[in-house]
Scaffold this active site. Structure first.
Site, PDB file in Angstrom:
ATOM      1  CE  LYS A 166      -1.814  -4.148   3.488  1.00 33.18           C
ATOM      2  NZ  LYS A 166      -2.154  -5.022   2.377  1.00 33.18           N
ATOM      3  CE1 TYR A 168      -4.468  -2.402   5.421  1.00 37.05           C
ATOM      4  CE2 TYR A 168      -3.680  -0.156   5.154  1.00 37.05           C
ATOM      5  CZ  TYR A 168      -4.156  -1.327   4.601  1.00 37.05           C
ATOM      6  OH  TYR A 168      -4.320  -1.432   3.249  1.00 37.05           O
ATOM      7  CB  SER A 198      -0.859   0.017   1.272  1.00 38.39           C
ATOM      8  OG  SER A 198      -1.538   1.246   1.395  1.00 38.39           O
TER       9      SER A 198
HETATM   10  P1  NAD Z   1     -11.775  -5.881   0.130  1.00 38.40           P
HETATM   11  O1  NAD Z   1     -12.251  -5.807   1.513  1.00 38.40           O
HETATM   12  O2  NAD Z   1     -12.739  -5.673  -0.978  1.00 38.40           O
HETATM   13  O3  NAD Z   1     -11.035  -7.262  -0.157  1.00 38.40           O
HETATM   14  C1  NAD Z   1     -10.288  -7.918   0.824  1.00 38.40           C
HETATM   15  C2  NAD Z   1     -10.173  -9.357   0.440  1.00 38.40           C
HETATM   16  O4  NAD Z   1      -9.444 -10.042   1.461  1.00 38.40           O
HETATM   17  C3  NAD Z   1     -11.543 -10.020   0.356  1.00 38.40           C
HETATM   18  O5  NAD Z   1     -11.549 -10.951  -0.695  1.00 38.40           O
HETATM   19  C4  NAD Z   1     -11.645 -10.706   1.702  1.00 38.40           C
HETATM   20  O6  NAD Z   1     -12.515 -11.834   1.689  1.00 38.40           O
HETATM   21  C5  NAD Z   1     -10.215 -11.130   1.920  1.00 38.40           C
HETATM   22  N1  NAD Z   1      -9.957 -11.390   3.316  1.00 38.40           N
HETATM   23  C6  NAD Z   1     -10.147 -10.577   4.380  1.00 38.40           C
HETATM   24  N2  NAD Z   1      -9.852 -11.213   5.505  1.00 38.40           N
HETATM   25  C7  NAD Z   1      -9.462 -12.461   5.155  1.00 38.40           C
HETATM   26  C8  NAD Z   1      -9.028 -13.589   5.865  1.00 38.40           C
HETATM   27  N3  NAD Z   1      -8.920 -13.581   7.198  1.00 38.40           N
HETATM   28  N4  NAD Z   1      -8.741 -14.703   5.173  1.00 38.40           N
HETATM   29  C9  NAD Z   1      -8.825 -14.736   3.823  1.00 38.40           C
HETATM   30  N5  NAD Z   1      -9.229 -13.704   3.084  1.00 38.40           N
HETATM   31  C10 NAD Z   1      -9.536 -12.582   3.760  1.00 38.40           C
HETATM   32  O7  NAD Z   1     -10.598  -4.819   0.032  1.00 38.40           O
HETATM   33  P2  NAD Z   1      -9.481  -4.526  -1.089  1.00 38.40           P
HETATM   34  O8  NAD Z   1      -9.343  -3.067  -1.113  1.00 38.40           O
HETATM   35  O9  NAD Z   1      -9.746  -5.243  -2.349  1.00 38.40           O
HETATM   36  O10 NAD Z   1      -8.194  -5.113  -0.368  1.00 38.40           O
HETATM   37  C11 NAD Z   1      -7.285  -5.997  -0.965  1.00 38.40           C
HETATM   38  C12 NAD Z   1      -5.882  -5.665  -0.510  1.00 38.40           C
HETATM   39  O11 NAD Z   1      -5.524  -4.400  -1.027  1.00 38.40           O
HETATM   40  C13 NAD Z   1      -5.715  -5.568   1.002  1.00 38.40           C
HETATM   41  O12 NAD Z   1      -4.522  -6.230   1.373  1.00 38.40           O
HETATM   42  C14 NAD Z   1      -5.586  -4.076   1.250  1.00 38.40           C
HETATM   43  O13 NAD Z   1      -4.806  -3.791   2.365  1.00 38.40           O
HETATM   44  C15 NAD Z   1      -4.903  -3.653  -0.030  1.00 38.40           C
HETATM   45  N6  NAD Z   1      -5.033  -2.227  -0.281  1.00 38.40           N
HETATM   46  C16 NAD Z   1      -6.248  -1.681  -0.514  1.00 38.40           C
HETATM   47  C17 NAD Z   1      -6.352  -0.316  -0.743  1.00 38.40           C
HETATM   48  C18 NAD Z   1      -7.658   0.362  -0.992  1.00 38.40           C
HETATM   49  O14 NAD Z   1      -7.685   1.595  -0.975  1.00 38.40           O
HETATM   50  N7  NAD Z   1      -8.737  -0.372  -1.235  1.00 38.40           N
HETATM   51  C19 NAD Z   1      -5.200   0.462  -0.752  1.00 38.40           C
HETATM   52  C20 NAD Z   1      -3.983  -0.122  -0.504  1.00 38.40           C
HETATM   53  C21 NAD Z   1      -3.896  -1.479  -0.281  1.00 38.40           C
HETATM   54  C1  RM4 Z   2      -4.924   1.733   2.003  1.00 40.32           C
HETATM   55  C2  RM4 Z   2      -4.915   3.246   2.065  1.00 40.32           C
HETATM   56  C3  RM4 Z   2      -6.278   3.723   1.724  1.00 40.32           C
HETATM   57  C4  RM4 Z   2      -7.288   3.072   2.629  1.00 40.32           C
HETATM   58  C5  RM4 Z   2      -7.159   1.574   2.575  1.00 40.32           C
HETATM   59  C6  RM4 Z   2      -8.060   0.874   3.550  1.00 40.32           C
HETATM   60  O1  RM4 Z   2      -3.704   1.156   2.279  1.00 40.32           O
HETATM   61  O2  RM4 Z   2      -4.542   3.673   3.352  1.00 40.32           O
HETATM   62  O3  RM4 Z   2      -6.353   5.130   1.822  1.00 40.32           O
HETATM   63  O4  RM4 Z   2      -8.588   3.458   2.222  1.00 40.32           O
HETATM   64  O5  RM4 Z   2      -5.848   1.202   2.881  1.00 40.32           O
END
Ligand code: NAD
Ligand code: RM4
Length: 256
Positions: A163, A159, A146
């Site tokens: 990351k 969190y 992230s």
């Molecule tokens: P999301 O909540 O839509 O997806 C998360 C996924 O992880 C889902 O498929 C969920 O079922 C799975 N998950 C959660 N807990 C779990 C567990 N205990 N066991 C197995 N699977 C599990 O959110 P997203 O935004 O698609 O997140 C995906 C990744 O991207 C995460 O690692 C998040 O930290 C990262 N991320 C997201 C953002 C953002 O802004 N959305 C930014 C930076 C990083």
């Molecule tokens: C990311 C970043 C985004 C936040 C998600 C949950 O790493 O911090 O801004 O919305 O996490």
């Protein structure tokens, strides 16, 4: 077809970034293991995703197992070997971010976040890497880290260290696994609209602030992550390892 006949494992692929990455990999010719938590509520999403991948002429299988369990990586690898004959790409994407203030952070919330996002990832990466080493044809490992690996968040003190840890894991694994032709890289999404931040971004002021910080003028969509993940997974990135790719619409560099 950047991933023709490749066997790809993606964790947390029931929705959001993981599901978008699974679809893009399939569009690029890959067969995909869909890792997900195993929860009842995720099942219909996983069924639909598998159907969509099959409609593209590719194969997909599901593994419902919690990301924080050290045995989950072995289960994912076994599924890929049984269904597709091996593992070429492992994408560690599963993650949670239950926004919470620092001074009263419940211990369970901290421990669950670290366990799901980082501890589980360590063992899953290890399982995928051992299989890739045994196959002797290299491979690609990608961690969905992230922008929060590089900058803080007052409601994300549990969190952001996970990351940063994933980014560091990819850097060290790039060294450990380079001799086997296994490349390890991280993608650093900015703010992508998914379920993880639905509640947080429901606050219109916060939402406008995040958009205002983004030079490209909008929040990210899960599909924005597909291309960068496929690139790092593919031979187009054959000399790229230990790298990190911000996919944030320019948010990180936007000082003034
Ligand atoms: P999301 O909540 O839509 O997806 C998360 C996924 O992880 C889902 O498929 C969920 O079922 C799975 N998950 C959660 N807990 C779990 C567990 N205990 N066991 C197995 N699977 C599990 O959110 P997203 O935004 O698609 O997140 C995906 C990744 O991207 C995460 O690692 C998040 O930290 C990262 N991320 C997201 C953002 C953002 O802004 N959305 C930014 C930076 C990083
Ligand atoms: C990311 C970043 C985004 C936040 C998600 C949950 O790493 O911090 O801004 O919305 O996490």
């Amino acid at each position: 077809m950047l991933l023709e006949n490749k066997s790809v494992i993606i964790t947390g692929a029931s929705r959001g970034i993981g599901a978008a990455a699974a679809l893009e990999c399939a569009r690029q010719g890959a067969n995909v293991v869909i890792g997900y938590s195993g929860s009842e509520s995720s099942r219909p999403l996983v069924k639909d995703l598998i159907a969509e991948i099959e409609s593209l002429g590719r194969k997909a299988v599901e593994v419902g197992a919690p990301a924080g369990d050290p045995d989950t990586g072995d289960k994912l690898v076994k599924a890929a070997v049984d269904a597709f004959g091996g593992v070429d790409v492992f994408v560690n994407n599963a993650g949670i971010c239950p926004f919470h203030s620092f001074l009263d952070m419940p211990r369970e919330t901290y421990l669950e976040t670290v366990n799901t996002n980082l501890n589980g990832a360590y063992f899953a990466v290890q399982a995928a890497a051992n299989r890739m080493k045994d196959q002797g044809r290299g491979g690609a490992i990608i961690a969905v880290s992230s922008i929060s690996a590089l900058v803080g968040g007052g409601m994300q003190t549990h969190y952001t260290p996970t990351k940063a840890g994933l980014l560091s894991l990819m850097q060290s694994c790039a060294i450990a696994l380079g001799p086997y032709g296994i490349r390890c890289n991280a993608v650093l999404p900015g703010t992508i609209e998914t379920d993880i931040n639905k509640e947080d971004l429901a606050d219109q002021e916060k939402r406008d602030y995040m958009i205002g910080r983004t030079p490209l003028g909008r929040l990210g969509r899960p599909e924005d992550m597909g291309g960068p993940i496929v690139f790092l997974a593919s031979d187009m990135a054959q000399y790229v390892t230990g790298a990190s790719l911000l996919v944030d619409g320019g948010m990180f560099v936007n000082l003034q």
